[in-house]
Design an enzyme around this catalytic site. Structure first.
Site, PDB file in Angstrom:
ATOM      1  N   CYS A   1       9.279 -58.861  25.790  1.00  0.00           N
ATOM      2  CA  CYS A   1      10.252 -59.914  26.142  1.00  0.00           C
ATOM      3  C   CYS A   1      10.868 -60.629  24.936  1.00  0.00           C
ATOM      4  O   CYS A   1      12.085 -60.842  24.941  1.00  0.00           O
ATOM      5  CB  CYS A   1       9.633 -60.943  27.090  1.00  0.00           C
TER       6      CYS A   1
ATOM      7  N   ARG B   1      -2.541 -54.503  23.249  1.00  0.00           N
ATOM      8  CA  ARG B   1      -3.384 -55.671  23.530  1.00  0.00           C
ATOM      9  C   ARG B   1      -4.827 -55.244  23.335  1.00  0.00           C
ATOM     10  O   ARG B   1      -5.226 -54.173  23.773  1.00  0.00           O
ATOM     11  CB  ARG B   1      -3.184 -56.165  24.964  1.00  0.00           C
TER      12      ARG B   1
ATOM     13  N   GLN C   1       5.290 -49.918  28.761  1.00  0.00           N
ATOM     14  CA  GLN C   1       5.810 -50.532  29.987  1.00  0.00           C
ATOM     15  C   GLN C   1       7.191 -49.968  30.302  1.00  0.00           C
ATOM     16  O   GLN C   1       7.972 -49.709  29.385  1.00  0.00           O
ATOM     17  CB  GLN C   1       5.937 -52.042  29.787  1.00  0.00           C
TER      18      GLN C   1
ATOM     19  N   HIS D   1      14.516 -56.625  31.284  1.00  0.00           N
ATOM     20  CA  HIS D   1      14.755 -58.054  31.440  1.00  0.00           C
ATOM     21  C   HIS D   1      16.190 -58.267  31.878  1.00  0.00           C
ATOM     22  O   HIS D   1      17.106 -57.721  31.276  1.00  0.00           O
ATOM     23  CB  HIS D   1      14.446 -58.783  30.138  1.00  0.00           C
TER      24      HIS D   1
ATOM     25  N   HIS E   1      11.721 -60.704  34.571  1.00  0.00           N
ATOM     26  CA  HIS E   1      10.945 -59.587  34.014  1.00  0.00           C
ATOM     27  C   HIS E   1      10.618 -58.668  35.177  1.00  0.00           C
ATOM     28  O   HIS E   1      10.219 -59.149  36.235  1.00  0.00           O
ATOM     29  CB  HIS E   1       9.598 -60.032  33.448  1.00  0.00           C
TER      30      HIS E   1
END
Ligand code: ZN
Ligand code: ZN
Lengths: 554, 81
Positions: free
Chosen positions: A336, A365, A383, A387, A517
């Site tokens: 983002c 992560r 992913q 957006h 999102h």
């Protein structure tokens, strides 16, 4: 007389001290035969608890989650009794119901339980169950409770020590008694089938400096047939485990050298991935998305601005340093912030919006090694991110468009069974959320309106929204009846603020765009894992990277 | 022929027994196995086995291509906005 309100809104009057089971019988004898647990004014009660005030009563059967919880909680008592009868020196600690069944943590002393003992324990449990013993709650003073356990069970003594006098209750059935808060089925006879599933070590209080206890896992059912079906389902799930199929079909692998939780895609897996990507790219192009590309790292300041540093900084991958002092980069935990800066590359007027930026963006992560699981919990994943930046008035249409896209994805991949959850503000705590009231009303109305118009099977949860905006989640049921959360659509009033995103309105003033999102797959890794377990590797024909093989015989 | 119809197909030309090739194709879950013996070669047909279903008969290449195209069309509708 007291007034009892039932879930359908109907109100019935009874003499004080009526029990939930009496109310069930008043509704119908047939229904009462299936009722196994109850909640009164939001608190779990026994079906035999006398009700002495007006209130709302929910009655549960085996079909309800609450019913199953009571069933498995009660089964844990039966397991505990069986263990004590077979191993009189064993000391019980705690034994809750879990998602699928129950367990009990026990100090087995010098005894060891192995799978050879399971049958004996099951037989004992069924023998107890057949006695149709009532579960009876009893209050106790702290003194009595301590006296009962002192010298025979230090774990229970410790539990009692931590309780307030006046709140301590026991549950008795047959010859067995246990410290317990309640929530039982009427009697042991309802349990008709049991299975000890496994044993594992579990540290007392979860602390590895403490003694290791034996955790005995079990599951139980009101019908033998249901146990059989459950075991078959487990067998099938094992066959479809994506880690096993991934190896057999040569889709992906993991390497200790590369690092835990970092998937390596083999040629066939990479082909499958790009097939899925192309499928989504094509649909997104039609829906007006534009592809963007952003780097895998960003300056630390970027994530301080976005707020992600506060969330992921400490516990995640640490900063990357450069020869230049004070210069720090982070592996991106989210796409983002980069997309916000892409939006910021030039000024917009209202006619330019919505802008829909999509990227197959890989994020990193740090998950604890114990949390890692095949492709569903990894440390690096891609992913299918996008957006959408729009005006508050466009939210309604954009939300509908995203729902269309998500449903198209599910339909094309054979996920026909899904529900949605709409997460809204807690109406009593508006101060917990950022963004103006007006915008929240607009967004919440837009989501509900879209869910209605798209005829989604949805529930509304108040207080479940993130502090920065309401959202809609899809819960998908796979072929084995397991639920997965897929396809979150999240409204965000926070990042446009933090990144000072603007557009010029028709009034010539600067306004904040709303950000959405969304990721229909979530991540390609997790989605492929779920798809493998859903289909057992037999994907829809269009997705098969090898549709046919020619075998010349001569 | 299959290529022209955008069907993703491979040929297993390895020097292995047919039994082994069938077993391996079965394992890899490839949806269609096309077995071409002498008779099929002469007739320009293929003997088709469907994964999880078994034999579904002998088809001409054209008919097989049509079958695949039809199923792909049914499982993947175009996205309409
Ligand atoms: Zn209990
Ligand atoms: Zn995002």
């Amino acid at each position: 007389m007291i007034k009892i309100t039932l879930p359908d809104g109907s109100v019935r009057e009874f003499d004080s001290s009526v029990t939930p089971m009496d109310v069930a019988k008043n509704i119908s004898e047939g229904f009462a035969r299936n009722v196994i647990s109850a909640k009164f004014n939001g608190t779990t009660v026994e079906t035999t608890t006398p009700l002495t005030e007006d209130g709302t009563l929910v009655l549960y059967t085996w079909k309800d989650d609450e019913g199953k919880k009571a069933f498995w909680h009660s089964s844990a008592h039966i397991l505990a009794q069986a263990i004590l009868e077979l191993y009189p020196d064993a000391k019980l600690w705690v034994g809750p119901a879990i998602d699928r069944g129950f367990y009990y943590d026990v100090d087995m002393g010098d005894n060891v339980i192995t799978d050879k003992d399971f049958k004996t324990i099951e037989t004992k449990m069924l023998e107890i169950a057949r006695g149709k013993h009532d579960f009876k709650m009893r209050s106790s003073t702290k003194e009595e409770a301590l006296a009962y356990y002192k010298g025979r069970n230090e774990y229970k003594v410790d539990l009692v020590e931590g309780l307030e006098d006046g709140t301590i209750t026991f549950c008795d059935h047959d010859t067995f008694t246990d410290l317990c808060r309640g929530g039982h089925i009427p009697n042991t006879g309802i349990v008709k089938a049991v299975k000890v599933m496994s044993v594992a070590g579990a540290y007392y209080k979860g602390d590895e400096n403490n003694k290791q206890l034996t955790r005995i896992y079990g599951v139980s059912f009101p019908k033998q047939k249901e146990l059989k079906e459950y075991l078959e389902l487990l067998e099938e799930a094992k066959k479809r485990d994506h880690r096993k199929l991934g190896k057999e079909l040569e889709l992906f692998t993991f390497s200790q050298k590369v690092g835990q939780g970092l998937g390596l895609w083999l040629p066939k897996g990479a082909a499958l991935r790009s097939e899925l990507e192309n499928f989504l790219k094509k649909a997104q192009k039609k829906a007006g998305y534009e592809m963007v590309i952003s780097p895998h790292i960003g300056q630390k300041e970027l994530y301080v601005t976005s707020g992600h540093y506060a969330k992921y900084g400490e516990d995640s991958f640490q900063a990357i340093n450069t020869p230049k002092e004070d210069e720090e980069f982070l592996l991106k935990p989210m796409n983002c912030p980069h997309h916000c800066e892409i939006y910021n590359h030039k000024p917009y007027i209202y006619k330019d919006l919505p802008k829909r930026y999509a990227e197959f963006g890989t994020v990193y992560r740090y998950e604890q090694s114990g949390e890692l699981h095949g492709l569903t919990r990894v440390r690096g994943f891609t992913q299918d991110d996008a957006h959408i930046f729009c005006t508050p008035d466009q939210l309604d249409q954009e939300f509908k468009n995203v729902i269309d896209l998500v449903m198209y994805v599910f339909g094309s991949l054979g996920f026909d069974n899904f529900t949605a959850q709409v997460s809204l503000r807690d109406p009593e705590k508006p101060e917990k959320y950022i963004g103006s009231d007006e915008n929240w009303y607009k967004a919440e109305a837009a989501i509900i309106n879209a869910a209605k118009e798209k005829e989604l099977n949805y529930v509304v949860e108040y207080g479940e929204a993130a502090f920065y905006g309401p959202k809609l989640d899809f819960m998908v049921k796979d072929a084995l009846g397991r639920s997965w959360q897929l396809g979150t659509i999240q409204v965000d009033y926070n990042l446009p603020e933090r990144f000072d995103l603007t557009y010029k309105g028709s009034d010539n003033e600067l306004h904040r765009p709303v950000m959405i999102h969304r990721a229909p797959f979530g991540s390609l890794e997790r989605f492929i894992a779920i798809l493998l377990e859903h289909t057992g590797g037999n994907f829809p024909l269009w997705l098969m990277t090898e549709q046919a093989i020619l075998l010349p015989v001569s | 022929m299959l290529e022209n119809n955008e069907i993703r197909a491979q040929i297993d030309n390895r020097n292995e027994t047919v039994g082994k090739k069938i077993r391996e194709a079965e394992m890899s879950k490839v949806p269609f196995m096309l077995i071409i013996g002498e008779q099929e070669e002469k007739d320009g047909t293929v003997s088709v086995r469907r994964h999880g279903e078994g034999d579904i008969g002998t088809l001409t290449m054209e008919a097989f291509a049509e079958l695949v195209k039809e199923e792909v069309k049914n499982s993947l509708k175009p996205f309409n906005v």
